[in-house]
Design an enzyme around this catalytic site. Structure first.
Site, PDB file in Angstrom:
ATOM      1  N   ASN A 132       0.740  -1.305  -0.088  1.00  0.00           N
ATOM      2  CA  ASN A 132       0.091  -0.326  -0.067  1.00  0.00           C
ATOM      3  C   ASN A 132       0.707   1.119   0.038  1.00  0.00           C
ATOM      4  O   ASN A 132       0.987   2.764  -0.729  1.00  0.00           O
ATOM      5  CB  ASN A 132      -1.011   0.335   0.892  1.00  0.00           C
ATOM      6  N   VAL A 141      -5.538   4.402  -6.816  1.00  0.00           N
ATOM      7  CA  VAL A 141      -5.682   3.196  -6.208  1.00  0.00           C
ATOM      8  C   VAL A 141      -5.836   3.416  -4.953  1.00  0.00           C
ATOM      9  O   VAL A 141      -5.165   4.177  -4.280  1.00  0.00           O
ATOM     10  CB  VAL A 141      -4.620   2.192  -6.137  1.00  0.00           C
ATOM     11  N   PRO A 142      -6.904   3.379  -4.538  1.00  0.00           N
ATOM     12  CA  PRO A 142      -7.850   3.792  -2.528  1.00  0.00           C
ATOM     13  C   PRO A 142      -7.174   3.498  -2.184  1.00  0.00           C
ATOM     14  O   PRO A 142      -8.112   2.990  -1.017  1.00  0.00           O
ATOM     15  CB  PRO A 142      -9.105   4.101  -3.348  1.00  0.00           C
ATOM     16  N   CYS A 143      -5.750   3.683  -1.443  1.00  0.00           N
ATOM     17  CA  CYS A 143      -5.209   3.409  -0.716  1.00  0.00           C
ATOM     18  C   CYS A 143      -6.052   4.095   0.621  1.00  0.00           C
ATOM     19  O   CYS A 143      -5.673   3.360   1.904  1.00  0.00           O
ATOM     20  CB  CYS A 143      -3.808   3.591  -0.367  1.00  0.00           C
ATOM     21  N   HIS A 144      -6.340   5.029   0.457  1.00  0.00           N
ATOM     22  CA  HIS A 144      -6.625   5.823   1.837  1.00  0.00           C
ATOM     23  C   HIS A 144      -8.438   5.302   2.327  1.00  0.00           C
ATOM     24  O   HIS A 144      -8.820   5.781   3.618  1.00  0.00           O
ATOM     25  CB  HIS A 144      -7.365   7.301   1.482  1.00  0.00           C
TER      26      HIS A 144
END
Length: 176
Positions: A132, A141-144
């Site tokens: 991540n 690439v929604p690592c949040h």
């Protein structure tokens, strides 16, 4: 990882509610990197990690399709970022995780442990965290959308204040 070769990236700078952001696309329009301007040193490290030393960055003549779609995301059209084509180097494990992250819908979160299970690596929560952190395309690439097992916000390279904002913006967290 694929062999490192000369990569030419086209850079846009866009203003978001969270500050200036850098959007890097290739000649085909694929998003290769997204990073906040104040985290440009992290971007440089990730570009070197993913592409080696031979990365050429040129300023775009007009905003890329990726930049325009990111703007729509910040205007409230959360599905806009799902339309952005991405391309990046990474290990097979990283790519598997990044593909799984793109399947977490806006307004939802998942724990590191849950996504590890989802990608078939139930004991790999730490590896998920490392992969991540090597994600060069945050936001898209929604690592949040990954949170700790206890439900707390953890680790976001752009700062927890941005992670909190993004999750509130998407409706995954209630505003204070």
């Amino acid at each position: 990882m694929t062999p490192k070769e000369h990569v030419r990236l086209i850079q846009d700078q866009i203003l978001t509610p969270l500050g200036q952001a850098l959007v890097l696309t290739d000649k085909k329009g694929n998003l290769r990197a997204f990073e906040w301007l104040d985290c440009a040193d992290r971007l440089a490290r990730l570009l070197k990690l993913h592409y080696g030393k031979d990365v050429e960055i040129v300023e775009g003549m007009r905003l890329s399709k990726a930049s325009l779609l990111i703007g729509k995301y910040f205007d409230g059209n959360f599905k806009a970022i799902d339309k952005i084509k991405i391309e990046t180097n990474g290990t097979p494990f990283q790519k598997k995780l990044w593909n799984a992250l793109r399947k977490i819908p806006a307004g939802k979160t998942m724990t590191y442990a849950a996504i590890a299970r989802k990608i078939g690596a139930p004991s790999a929560s730490r590896a998920v965290g490392a992969a991540n952190g090597a994600n060069p395309i945050s936001l898209v690439v929604p690592c949040h959308r990954l949170i700790g097992t206890n439900g707390k916000l953890t680790g976001y390279a752009g700062g927890l204040h941005r992670k909190k904002y993004l999750l509130e913006h998407e409706g995954a967290l209630k505003t204070d």
